[in-house]
Design a protein around this motif. Sequence first.
Motif, PDB file in Angstrom:
ATOM      1  N   MET A  16     -22.141 -10.582  -5.600  1.00 40.86           N
ATOM      2  CA  MET A  16     -21.390  -9.413  -5.165  1.00 40.86           C
ATOM      3  C   MET A  16     -22.368  -8.296  -4.804  1.00 40.86           C
ATOM      4  O   MET A  16     -23.335  -8.071  -5.518  1.00 40.86           O
ATOM      5  CB  MET A  16     -20.472  -8.932  -6.293  1.00 40.86           C
ATOM      6  N   PRO A  17     -22.108  -7.597  -3.722  1.00 40.71           N
ATOM      7  CA  PRO A  17     -23.004  -6.514  -3.318  1.00 40.71           C
ATOM      8  C   PRO A  17     -22.795  -5.247  -4.146  1.00 40.71           C
ATOM      9  O   PRO A  17     -21.741  -5.013  -4.717  1.00 40.71           O
ATOM     10  CB  PRO A  17     -22.633  -6.266  -1.856  1.00 40.71           C
ATOM     11  N   ILE A  18     -23.849  -4.445  -4.185  1.00 41.35           N
ATOM     12  CA  ILE A  18     -23.798  -3.144  -4.861  1.00 41.35           C
ATOM     13  C   ILE A  18     -23.685  -2.083  -3.773  1.00 41.35           C
ATOM     14  O   ILE A  18     -24.500  -2.045  -2.847  1.00 41.35           O
ATOM     15  CB  ILE A  18     -25.059  -2.905  -5.702  1.00 41.35           C
ATOM     16  N   TYR A  19     -22.680  -1.244  -3.870  1.00 39.96           N
ATOM     17  CA  TYR A  19     -22.450  -0.179  -2.906  1.00 39.96           C
ATOM     18  C   TYR A  19     -22.780   1.165  -3.534  1.00 39.96           C
ATOM     19  O   TYR A  19     -22.595   1.369  -4.725  1.00 39.96           O
ATOM     20  CB  TYR A  19     -20.998  -0.181  -2.423  1.00 39.96           C
ATOM     21  N   GLU A  20     -23.240   2.091  -2.704  1.00 36.79           N
ATOM     22  CA  GLU A  20     -23.578   3.432  -3.161  1.00 36.79           C
ATOM     23  C   GLU A  20     -22.525   4.398  -2.627  1.00 36.79           C
ATOM     24  O   GLU A  20     -22.149   4.348  -1.457  1.00 36.79           O
ATOM     25  CB  GLU A  20     -24.959   3.809  -2.630  1.00 36.79           C
ATOM     26  N   PHE A  21     -22.053   5.283  -3.494  1.00 37.33           N
ATOM     27  CA  PHE A  21     -21.028   6.258  -3.126  1.00 37.33           C
ATOM     28  C   PHE A  21     -21.505   7.668  -3.469  1.00 37.33           C
ATOM     29  O   PHE A  21     -22.360   7.850  -4.324  1.00 37.33           O
ATOM     30  CB  PHE A  21     -19.728   5.970  -3.888  1.00 37.33           C
TER      31      PHE A  21
END
Length: 98
Positions: free
Chosen positions: A1-6
């Motif tokens: 699963m990818p890691i997203y930055e918010f």
Amino acid sequence: MPIYEFQCNACGHRFDRLQKLSDPDPSTCPSCGAPQVQRQLSAPQFRLAGGGWYETDFKKDGDKKRNLAGDGATSKPAESAPAPAPAPAPSTSSGSSD
């Protein structure tokens, strides 16, 4: 699963989240609770290095392997070239012709 930055547009809080591609993005900031969270563009956390991927990596052993990264994919130490000679300094003449 990818890691997203918010990042929250209200308070500026930045956070990461591990989620599936199909999961919805968070709608509220975990720090201030404002509904102004936006996904950021960020660099991947890995780098593919080495000779490259081969077209026939998963084919039969008898098939010829071809490097898909091209000829420049192999890393060779840089050859040292002789340093160029320094340019001559401009001459300054103190004589003047009147």
